[in-house]
Design a protein around this motif. Structure first.
Motif, PDB file in Angstrom:
ATOM      1  N   GLN A   1      -5.229  -7.376  -0.675  1.00  0.00           N
ATOM      2  CA  GLN A   1      -4.000  -8.092  -0.322  1.00  0.00           C
ATOM      3  C   GLN A   1      -3.183  -7.276   0.664  1.00  0.00           C
ATOM      4  N   ASN A   2      -2.679  -7.916   1.697  1.00  0.00           N
ATOM      5  CA  ASN A   2      -1.832  -7.266   2.689  1.00  0.00           C
ATOM      6  C   ASN A   2      -0.440  -7.079   2.100  1.00  0.00           C
ATOM      7  N   ILE A   3      -0.017  -5.824   1.951  1.00  0.00           N
ATOM      8  CA  ILE A   3       1.255  -5.564   1.274  1.00  0.00           C
ATOM      9  C   ILE A   3       2.443  -6.103   2.061  1.00  0.00           C
ATOM     10  N   PHE A   4       2.286  -6.343   3.362  1.00  0.00           N
ATOM     11  CA  PHE A   4       3.398  -6.853   4.159  1.00  0.00           C
ATOM     12  C   PHE A   4       3.575  -8.358   3.992  1.00  0.00           C
ATOM     13  N   ASP A   5       2.675  -8.986   3.205  1.00  0.00           N
ATOM     14  CA  ASP A   5       2.843 -10.387   2.826  1.00  0.00           C
ATOM     15  C   ASP A   5       3.538 -10.539   1.471  1.00  0.00           C
ATOM     16  N   TYR A   6       3.726  -9.430   0.759  1.00  0.00           N
ATOM     17  CA  TYR A   6       4.308  -9.501  -0.569  1.00  0.00           C
ATOM     18  C   TYR A   6       5.765  -9.966  -0.524  1.00  0.00           C
ATOM     19  N   LYS A   7       6.097 -10.855  -1.446  1.00  0.00           N
ATOM     20  CA  LYS A   7       7.487 -11.227  -1.652  1.00  0.00           C
ATOM     21  C   LYS A   7       8.105 -10.268  -2.677  1.00  0.00           C
ATOM     22  N   LYS A   8       9.319 -10.545  -3.091  1.00  0.00           N
ATOM     23  CA  LYS A   8      10.092  -9.593  -3.895  1.00  0.00           C
ATOM     24  C   LYS A   8       9.382  -9.190  -5.184  1.00  0.00           C
ATOM     25  N   LYS A   9       8.884 -10.168  -5.943  1.00  0.00           N
ATOM     26  CA  LYS A   9       8.269  -9.880  -7.229  1.00  0.00           C
ATOM     27  C   LYS A   9       6.974  -9.107  -7.058  1.00  0.00           C
ATOM     28  N   ALA A  10       6.135  -9.526  -6.112  1.00  0.00           N
ATOM     29  CA  ALA A  10       4.869  -8.852  -5.872  1.00  0.00           C
ATOM     30  C   ALA A  10       5.095  -7.445  -5.325  1.00  0.00           C
ATOM     31  N   LEU A  11       6.090  -7.275  -4.450  1.00  0.00           N
ATOM     32  CA  LEU A  11       6.381  -5.960  -3.891  1.00  0.00           C
ATOM     33  C   LEU A  11       6.851  -5.006  -4.983  1.00  0.00           C
ATOM     34  N   SER A  12       7.643  -5.519  -5.917  1.00  0.00           N
ATOM     35  CA  SER A  12       8.110  -4.694  -7.028  1.00  0.00           C
ATOM     36  C   SER A  12       6.945  -4.199  -7.874  1.00  0.00           C
ATOM     37  N   GLU A  13       5.975  -5.087  -8.135  1.00  0.00           N
ATOM     38  CA  GLU A  13       4.798  -4.696  -8.913  1.00  0.00           C
ATOM     39  C   GLU A  13       3.952  -3.687  -8.140  1.00  0.00           C
TER      40      GLU A  13
ATOM     41  N   SER B   1      18.144   9.588 -17.554  1.00  0.00           N
ATOM     42  CA  SER B   1      18.549   8.391 -16.809  1.00  0.00           C
ATOM     43  C   SER B   1      17.734   8.240 -15.525  1.00  0.00           C
ATOM     44  N   VAL B   2      17.446   9.363 -14.856  1.00  0.00           N
ATOM     45  CA  VAL B   2      16.640   9.314 -13.636  1.00  0.00           C
ATOM     46  C   VAL B   2      15.269   8.719 -13.931  1.00  0.00           C
ATOM     47  N   LEU B   3      14.673   9.129 -15.048  1.00  0.00           N
ATOM     48  CA  LEU B   3      13.324   8.679 -15.388  1.00  0.00           C
ATOM     49  C   LEU B   3      13.288   7.211 -15.809  1.00  0.00           C
ATOM     50  N   THR B   4      14.299   6.779 -16.529  1.00  0.00           N
ATOM     51  CA  THR B   4      14.247   5.450 -17.148  1.00  0.00           C
ATOM     52  C   THR B   4      15.049   4.386 -16.403  1.00  0.00           C
ATOM     53  N   ASP B   5      15.736   4.761 -15.340  1.00  0.00           N
ATOM     54  CA  ASP B   5      16.619   3.809 -14.664  1.00  0.00           C
ATOM     55  C   ASP B   5      15.858   2.606 -14.119  1.00  0.00           C
ATOM     56  N   ALA B   6      14.631   2.819 -13.628  1.00  0.00           N
ATOM     57  CA  ALA B   6      13.866   1.714 -13.035  1.00  0.00           C
ATOM     58  C   ALA B   6      13.532   0.629 -14.044  1.00  0.00           C
ATOM     59  N   PHE B   7      13.487   0.963 -15.330  1.00  0.00           N
ATOM     60  CA  PHE B   7      13.134  -0.019 -16.352  1.00  0.00           C
ATOM     61  C   PHE B   7      14.230  -1.064 -16.562  1.00  0.00           C
ATOM     62  N   LYS B   8      15.418  -0.826 -15.983  1.00  0.00           N
ATOM     63  CA  LYS B   8      16.479  -1.840 -16.070  1.00  0.00           C
ATOM     64  C   LYS B   8      16.058  -3.134 -15.398  1.00  0.00           C
ATOM     65  N   PHE B   9      15.160  -3.018 -14.413  1.00  0.00           N
ATOM     66  CA  PHE B   9      14.756  -4.189 -13.639  1.00  0.00           C
ATOM     67  C   PHE B   9      13.410  -4.744 -14.093  1.00  0.00           C
ATOM     68  N   ALA B  10      12.862  -4.208 -15.167  1.00  0.00           N
ATOM     69  CA  ALA B  10      11.588  -4.711 -15.677  1.00  0.00           C
ATOM     70  C   ALA B  10      11.788  -6.087 -16.310  1.00  0.00           C
ATOM     71  N   PRO B  11      10.840  -7.014 -16.105  1.00  0.00           N
ATOM     72  CA  PRO B  11      10.965  -8.355 -16.695  1.00  0.00           C
ATOM     73  C   PRO B  11      11.031  -8.313 -18.214  1.00  0.00           C
TER      74      PRO B  11
ATOM     75  N   LEU C   1      11.971   4.067 -24.595  1.00  0.00           N
ATOM     76  CA  LEU C   1      12.130   4.698 -23.290  1.00  0.00           C
ATOM     77  C   LEU C   1      12.250   6.214 -23.422  1.00  0.00           C
ATOM     78  N   ARG C   2      12.992   6.660 -24.434  1.00  0.00           N
ATOM     79  CA  ARG C   2      13.131   8.105 -24.634  1.00  0.00           C
ATOM     80  C   ARG C   2      11.796   8.733 -25.016  1.00  0.00           C
ATOM     81  N   GLU C   3      11.007   8.035 -25.815  1.00  0.00           N
ATOM     82  CA  GLU C   3       9.683   8.546 -26.183  1.00  0.00           C
ATOM     83  C   GLU C   3       8.793   8.685 -24.944  1.00  0.00           C
TER      84      GLU C   3
ATOM     85  N   ILE D   1       6.108   8.065 -14.955  1.00  0.00           N
ATOM     86  CA  ILE D   1       6.539   7.262 -16.095  1.00  0.00           C
ATOM     87  C   ILE D   1       6.217   5.780 -15.906  1.00  0.00           C
ATOM     88  N   MET D   2       6.013   5.346 -14.657  1.00  0.00           N
ATOM     89  CA  MET D   2       5.643   3.960 -14.389  1.00  0.00           C
ATOM     90  C   MET D   2       4.134   3.741 -14.439  1.00  0.00           C
ATOM     91  N   ASP D   3       3.382   4.791 -14.789  1.00  0.00           N
ATOM     92  CA  ASP D   3       1.913   4.725 -14.912  1.00  0.00           C
ATOM     93  C   ASP D   3       1.277   4.231 -13.614  1.00  0.00           C
TER      94      ASP D   3
END
Length: 373
Positions: free
Chosen positions: A136-148, A172-182, A190-192, A230-232
């Motif tokens: 898949q061409n990453i420059f075709d990704y929309k918001k949801k696909a680009l986030s993944e 907070s630095v490590l876990t902040d991105a999870f605020k936007f997880a579906p 998160l702490r674990e 942390i995002m594997d």
């Protein structure tokens, strides 16, 4: 150091030979990028800096590709296009997903059939054993696909003091991105996760409550690595991650990255200006000069049989053999029509300035952009 480098090159060569049958994870194809020379409301239009000129390479799963070159050669610009921090002037980057989407992503990449067909055509119709998930061409990704995609491909910056928020704790630095997880994740979980990834990078649980200013330079870089892990992810793009560290700390961080690579089967794009570091850490090395890849080869092959005059000059410089040159390195303020090194090359011919030589294969896995071969 030289004996250690030779041993590591031999190990990298054996590893590279075992990776030839591995599936692709990323393929950059004919990337170009230009920037406006001036910025602002009163800036003159039409004056451009040509930062990247026809860059192409493939990266396989579990492989480390080093991109080396002097400051301003376009290696960081190329790396940033791989995560769409910059949009290319032209070209594309094909991503080969292992699976359609993770359970936490809340969906698939969501490309249209048209985009998938275009990606398949660009890959020559072959999916390298990954027929279930087409490239898949990453420059075709929309918001949801680009986030993944950005969850799977993480970028580690050179200076953690600038890339880490000084007002946030490490937790907070490590876990902040999870605020936007579906899918919402409990604070305890998160702490674990943060504790686990901190242990993997050699930091203690008590450090989670510290702020970036309370860490040393090496510890801050470990926090940056932990934030990516942390995002594997499947792929880490490391942009000069050890260049600002003391030599002893550089070795610790490189050993850590090697251990993580073996443990998690990670792929790396490793940006550096240090040939010795690249030779020790990377399976393959691409040498860039003035926006173009001039040579690409397995690390051991490049150290033993560099073919391009600029690559040879880099090795001579690293060994203290290069003589000072009075030829100025010119800025790329016009589209490159010939070999980017022609104005400095002692072997340059008229044909070198007439057209940009193609990257041609001179041996298995060894490509050179030079008319002399």
């Amino acid at each position: 150091m030289s004996e250690l480098l030779q041993d590591q090159n031999a190990a990298n060569q054996n590893l590279s030979q075992g990776q030839e049958g591995r599936p692709l994870i990323l393929s950059a194809q004919n990337l170009f990028k230009s920037f406006d020379l001036e910025a602002g409301f009163f800036a003159k239009k039409g004056q451009l800096v040509y930062a990247v000129n026809d860059v192409s390479f493939d990266l396989r799963r579990g492989e480390t590709l080093g991109i080396v070159g002097e400051s301003g050669c376009g290696k960081s610009t190329t790396a940033r296009m791989l995560v769409r921090m910059y949009e290319p002037t032209s070209g594309r980057v094909l991503y080969y997903p292992k699976t359609a989407a993770s359970p936490e992503s809340g969906g698939s990449f969501g490309l249209s059939n048209k985009n998938i067909l275009q990606a398949q055509e660009g890959a020559g119709g072959g999916l390298s054993g990954q027929e279930s998930v087409p490239p898949q061409n990453i420059f075709d990704y929309k918001k949801k696909a680009l986030s993944e995609y950005r969850r799977r491909v993480k970028y580690i910056f050179q200076d953690p003091a600038r890339s880490l928020n000084p007002r946030m704790t490490a937790l907070s630095v490590l876990t902040d991105a999870f605020k936007f997880a579906p899918k919402k994740i409990r604070a305890e979980e998160l702490r674990e996760r943060a504790q686990k990834v901190f242990a993997e990078v050699g930091l203690a649980e008590r450090h989670l409550e510290k702020r970036p200013s309370e860490f040393s330079g090496g510890q801050r870089q470990r926090v940056s690595i932990a934030r990516a892990l942390i995002m594997d992810p499947e792929l880490l793009i490391c942009d000069e991650v050890v260049s600002a560290l003391d030599v002893s700390i550089q070795g610790q961080i490189l050993n850590l990255l090697q251990d993580l690579r073996a443990k998690k089967n990670l792929s790396f794009v490793f940006i550096t200006h240090d040939l010795k570091v690249a030779g020790w850490f990377c399976d393959r090395i691409a040498v860039m000069y003035r926006g173009a890849i001039v040579e690409e080869a397995p690390a051991a092959t490049l150290f033993q049989n560099a073919r391009h005059p600029y690559t040879k000059l880099l090795f001579d410089g690293a060994q203290g053999k290069a003589q000072a040159s009075s030829v100025e390195v010119t800025s790329v303020l016009s589209q490159e029509n010939g070999c980017p090194f022609a104005h400095r090359c002692p072997y340059a011919k008229a044909e070198c300035s007439a057209a940009l030589p193609p990257l041609r294969e001179v041996a298995e896995g060894h490509r050179v952009r030079c008319v002399m071969g």
